[in-house]
Design a protein around this motif. Structure first.
Motif, PDB file in Angstrom:
ATOM      1  N   VAL A 168       0.865  -1.183   0.000  1.00  0.00           N
ATOM      2  CA  VAL A 168       0.000   0.000   0.000  1.00  0.00           C
ATOM      3  C   VAL A 168       0.902   1.233   0.000  1.00  0.00           C
ATOM      4  CG1 VAL A 168      -1.912   1.220   1.098  1.00  0.00           C
ATOM      5  CG2 VAL A 168      -1.712  -1.272   1.370  1.00  0.00           C
ATOM      6  N   ALA A 169       0.785   2.048  -1.057  1.00  0.00           N
ATOM      7  CA  ALA A 169       1.449   3.350  -1.085  1.00  0.00           C
ATOM      8  C   ALA A 169       0.484   4.356  -0.488  1.00  0.00           C
ATOM      9  CB  ALA A 169       1.797   3.734  -2.518  1.00  0.00           C
ATOM     10  N   LEU A 170       0.985   5.218   0.385  1.00  0.00           N
ATOM     11  CA  LEU A 170       0.134   6.226   1.021  1.00  0.00           C
ATOM     12  C   LEU A 170       0.760   7.609   0.878  1.00  0.00           C
ATOM     13  CD1 LEU A 170       0.369   3.649   3.309  1.00  0.00           C
ATOM     14  CD2 LEU A 170      -1.497   4.955   4.247  1.00  0.00           C
ATOM     15  N   GLY A 171      -0.098   8.609   0.707  1.00  0.00           N
ATOM     16  CA  GLY A 171       0.408   9.974   0.648  1.00  0.00           C
ATOM     17  C   GLY A 171      -0.699  10.927   0.261  1.00  0.00           C
ATOM     18  N   TRP A 172      -0.317  12.190   0.187  1.00  0.00           N
ATOM     19  CA  TRP A 172      -1.300  13.207  -0.217  1.00  0.00           C
ATOM     20  C   TRP A 172      -1.422  13.167  -1.729  1.00  0.00           C
ATOM     21  CZ3 TRP A 172      -3.532  14.189   4.118  1.00  0.00           C
ATOM     22  CH2 TRP A 172      -2.784  14.161   5.294  1.00  0.00           C
ATOM     23  N   PRO A 173      -2.649  13.059  -2.256  1.00  0.00           N
ATOM     24  CA  PRO A 173      -2.815  12.953  -3.717  1.00  0.00           C
ATOM     25  C   PRO A 173      -2.276  14.195  -4.433  1.00  0.00           C
ATOM     26  CG  PRO A 173      -4.876  12.453  -2.561  1.00  0.00           C
ATOM     27  CD  PRO A 173      -3.931  12.990  -1.538  1.00  0.00           C
ATOM     28  N   ASP A 174      -1.649  13.977  -5.570  1.00  0.00           N
ATOM     29  CA  ASP A 174      -1.130  15.063  -6.413  1.00  0.00           C
ATOM     30  C   ASP A 174      -2.321  15.681  -7.146  1.00  0.00           C
ATOM     31  OD1 ASP A 174      -0.041  16.611  -8.368  1.00  0.00           O
ATOM     32  OD2 ASP A 174       1.233  15.044  -9.227  1.00  0.00           O
ATOM     33  N   PRO A 175      -2.643  16.963  -6.865  1.00  0.00           N
ATOM     34  CA  PRO A 175      -3.851  17.550  -7.475  1.00  0.00           C
ATOM     35  C   PRO A 175      -3.733  17.719  -8.981  1.00  0.00           C
ATOM     36  CG  PRO A 175      -2.641  19.204  -6.203  1.00  0.00           C
ATOM     37  CD  PRO A 175      -1.915  17.910  -6.010  1.00  0.00           C
ATOM     38  N   SER A 176      -2.510  17.640  -9.534  1.00  0.00           N
ATOM     39  CA  SER A 176      -2.390  17.803 -10.988  1.00  0.00           C
ATOM     40  C   SER A 176      -2.824  16.546 -11.739  1.00  0.00           C
ATOM     41  CB  SER A 176      -0.961  18.197 -11.363  1.00  0.00           C
ATOM     42  OG  SER A 176      -0.079  17.146 -11.051  1.00  0.00           O
ATOM     43  N   GLY A 177      -3.166  15.500 -10.995  1.00  0.00           N
ATOM     44  CA  GLY A 177      -3.732  14.312 -11.641  1.00  0.00           C
ATOM     45  C   GLY A 177      -2.690  13.293 -12.019  1.00  0.00           C
ATOM     46  N   GLU A 178      -3.130  12.292 -12.780  1.00  0.00           N
ATOM     47  CA  GLU A 178      -2.271  11.144 -13.079  1.00  0.00           C
ATOM     48  C   GLU A 178      -2.856  10.398 -14.266  1.00  0.00           C
ATOM     49  OE1 GLU A 178      -3.042   9.445  -9.279  1.00  0.00           O
ATOM     50  OE2 GLU A 178      -4.629   8.146 -10.037  1.00  0.00           O
ATOM     51  N   PRO A 179      -2.050   9.617 -14.968  1.00  0.00           N
ATOM     52  CA  PRO A 179      -2.630   8.742 -15.994  1.00  0.00           C
ATOM     53  C   PRO A 179      -3.529   7.714 -15.304  1.00  0.00           C
ATOM     54  CG  PRO A 179      -0.200   8.732 -16.076  1.00  0.00           C
ATOM     55  CD  PRO A 179      -0.594   9.451 -14.831  1.00  0.00           C
ATOM     56  N   PRO A 180      -4.663   7.377 -15.916  1.00  0.00           N
ATOM     57  CA  PRO A 180      -5.564   6.414 -15.270  1.00  0.00           C
ATOM     58  C   PRO A 180      -4.936   5.027 -15.160  1.00  0.00           C
ATOM     59  CG  PRO A 180      -6.311   6.926 -17.491  1.00  0.00           C
ATOM     60  CD  PRO A 180      -5.153   7.833 -17.217  1.00  0.00           C
ATOM     61  N   GLY A 181      -5.446   4.235 -14.224  1.00  0.00           N
ATOM     62  CA  GLY A 181      -5.012   2.844 -14.104  1.00  0.00           C
ATOM     63  C   GLY A 181      -5.376   2.078 -15.371  1.00  0.00           C
ATOM     64  N   ARG A 182      -4.670   0.978 -15.604  1.00  0.00           N
ATOM     65  CA  ARG A 182      -4.895   0.215 -16.842  1.00  0.00           C
ATOM     66  C   ARG A 182      -6.274  -0.439 -16.885  1.00  0.00           C
ATOM     67  NH1 ARG A 182      -0.376   0.435 -19.632  1.00  0.00           N
ATOM     68  NH2 ARG A 182       1.606   0.500 -18.506  1.00  0.00           N
ATOM     69  N   SER A 183      -6.898  -0.583 -15.712  1.00  0.00           N
ATOM     70  CA  SER A 183      -8.207  -1.248 -15.671  1.00  0.00           C
ATOM     71  C   SER A 183      -9.339  -0.248 -15.470  1.00  0.00           C
ATOM     72  CB  SER A 183      -8.216  -2.278 -14.530  1.00  0.00           C
ATOM     73  OG  SER A 183      -7.101  -3.127 -14.633  1.00  0.00           O
ATOM     74  N   ALA A 184      -9.023   1.044 -15.638  1.00  0.00           N
ATOM     75  CA  ALA A 184     -10.002   2.095 -15.325  1.00  0.00           C
ATOM     76  C   ALA A 184     -11.253   2.022 -16.198  1.00  0.00           C
ATOM     77  CB  ALA A 184      -9.350   3.465 -15.452  1.00  0.00           C
ATOM     78  N   THR A 185     -11.148   1.427 -17.382  1.00  0.00           N
ATOM     79  CA  THR A 185     -12.310   1.405 -18.272  1.00  0.00           C
ATOM     80  C   THR A 185     -13.209   0.183 -18.034  1.00  0.00           C
ATOM     81  OG1 THR A 185     -10.936   0.345 -19.928  1.00  0.00           O
ATOM     82  CG2 THR A 185     -11.207   2.735 -20.115  1.00  0.00           C
ATOM     83  N   GLU A 186     -12.752  -0.708 -17.161  1.00  0.00           N
ATOM     84  CA  GLU A 186     -13.598  -1.874 -16.829  1.00  0.00           C
ATOM     85  C   GLU A 186     -14.844  -1.382 -16.095  1.00  0.00           C
ATOM     86  OE1 GLU A 186     -12.952  -5.248 -17.476  1.00  0.00           O
ATOM     87  OE2 GLU A 186     -11.352  -4.408 -18.705  1.00  0.00           O
ATOM     88  N   LEU A 187     -15.996  -1.841 -16.524  1.00  0.00           N
ATOM     89  CA  LEU A 187     -17.237  -1.396 -15.879  1.00  0.00           C
ATOM     90  C   LEU A 187     -17.456  -2.154 -14.575  1.00  0.00           C
ATOM     91  CD1 LEU A 187     -19.654  -1.203 -18.957  1.00  0.00           C
ATOM     92  CD2 LEU A 187     -18.379   0.666 -17.838  1.00  0.00           C
ATOM     93  N   ARG A 188     -18.084  -1.478 -13.611  1.00  0.00           N
ATOM     94  CA  ARG A 188     -18.449  -2.160 -12.374  1.00  0.00           C
ATOM     95  C   ARG A 188     -19.536  -3.177 -12.694  1.00  0.00           C
ATOM     96  NH1 ARG A 188     -16.790  -0.990  -7.722  1.00  0.00           N
ATOM     97  NH2 ARG A 188     -16.187   1.163  -8.158  1.00  0.00           N
ATOM     98  N   ARG A 189     -19.426  -4.390 -12.165  1.00  0.00           N
ATOM     99  CA  ARG A 189     -20.442  -5.412 -12.445  1.00  0.00           C
ATOM    100  C   ARG A 189     -21.762  -5.012 -11.798  1.00  0.00           C
ATOM    101  NH1 ARG A 189     -18.026 -10.479  -9.922  1.00  0.00           N
ATOM    102  NH2 ARG A 189     -19.975 -11.431 -10.571  1.00  0.00           N
TER     103      ARG A 189
END
Ligand code: FMN
Length: 204
Positions: A168-189
């Motif tokens: 688990v990586a923990l920290g304050w989120p970077d407000p400038s954003g990030e590339p999405p995770g590789r599974s971000a387009t998977e729909l919730r079942r």
């Protein structure tokens, strides 16, 4: 934060600011994580906590310098805290060998267990760790150690019997954003109805 808001806001963060996490915040998160239920109250979950410059011990093993230039989430390495989670089967064998649990036979060996509760309980602990951190306004990423697990264990002096659960990586989120995770387009079942449903009422 309201519990339902916490659940709905929960998302993985893959880009962090370098700002440290105050000790009191981290202590609260770790304390909450250890309060999860566990089989026989065995509590066979363990956290190895790396803070600040200590986190390089993790990255040096899992992400060699030559791979960093092309790494999709370079600011993941800025996370001020890295916690690896380890499950201890021995804690369960010891607990279930005691007189009040001996009749179960589960103290005889891990092959007696239909479900490896050391992984269940450690996963519970890892989840509460994440929720407690998000409740403090932190971002988290749970991710795997994959084929580097034994090297991480060696670098962090984890006992041989322990199994890797994840990082688990923990920290304050970077407000400038990030590339999405590789599974971000998977729909919730869907919750129910149709072959892809999560919930099966009465029977599958
Ligand atoms: C067991 C497990 C392993 C994961 N491993 C990785 C990983 O190696 N790298 C990564 O970027 N995300 C990893 N994730 C995060 C998932 O990709 C993420 O939870 C999923 O896509 C849903 O997105 P959300 O958590 O932001 O809702 C992992 C999550 C879990 C629960």
């Amino acid at each position: 934060m309201e519990f339902s808001e916490l659940i709905h806001k929960r998302k993985m963060t893959r880009s962090f600011l370098r700002d440290p996490i105050p000790e009191s915040v981290l202590d609260r998160v770790l304390d909450q994580a250890r309060r999860v239920p566990s089989a026989g109250n065995s509590q066979g979950f363990n956290f190895v906590v790396l803070e600040g410059h200590q986190t390089s011990a993790y990255w040096d093993v899992t992400l060699p310098k030559e791979r960093r230039e092309t790494f999709r989430w370079p600011n993941l390495l800025d996370a001020p805290v890295i916690i690896t989670v380890w499950a201890s089967p021995d804690a369960y064998l010891e607990r279930y060998s005691r007189s009040d649990k001996q009749a179960t036979g589960l103290g005889r060996g891990i092959e007696m267990w239909a479900t490896p509760y050391w992984l269940v309980d450690s996963s519970f602990a890892a989840m509460v760790l994440q929720l407690a951190a998000i409740n403090e306004g932190l971002g988290v990423l749970f991710f795997g150690m994959f084929d580097k697990a034994s090297k991480v264990a060696e670098a962090l002096k984890v006992p041989n019997e322990c199994l890797p659960v994840g990082t688990v990586a923990l920290g304050w989120p970077d407000p400038s954003g990030e590339p999405p995770g590789r599974s971000a387009t998977e729909l919730r079942r869907p919750i129910e109805g149709g072959p892809d449903a999560v919930v099966h009422r009465g029977s599958w």
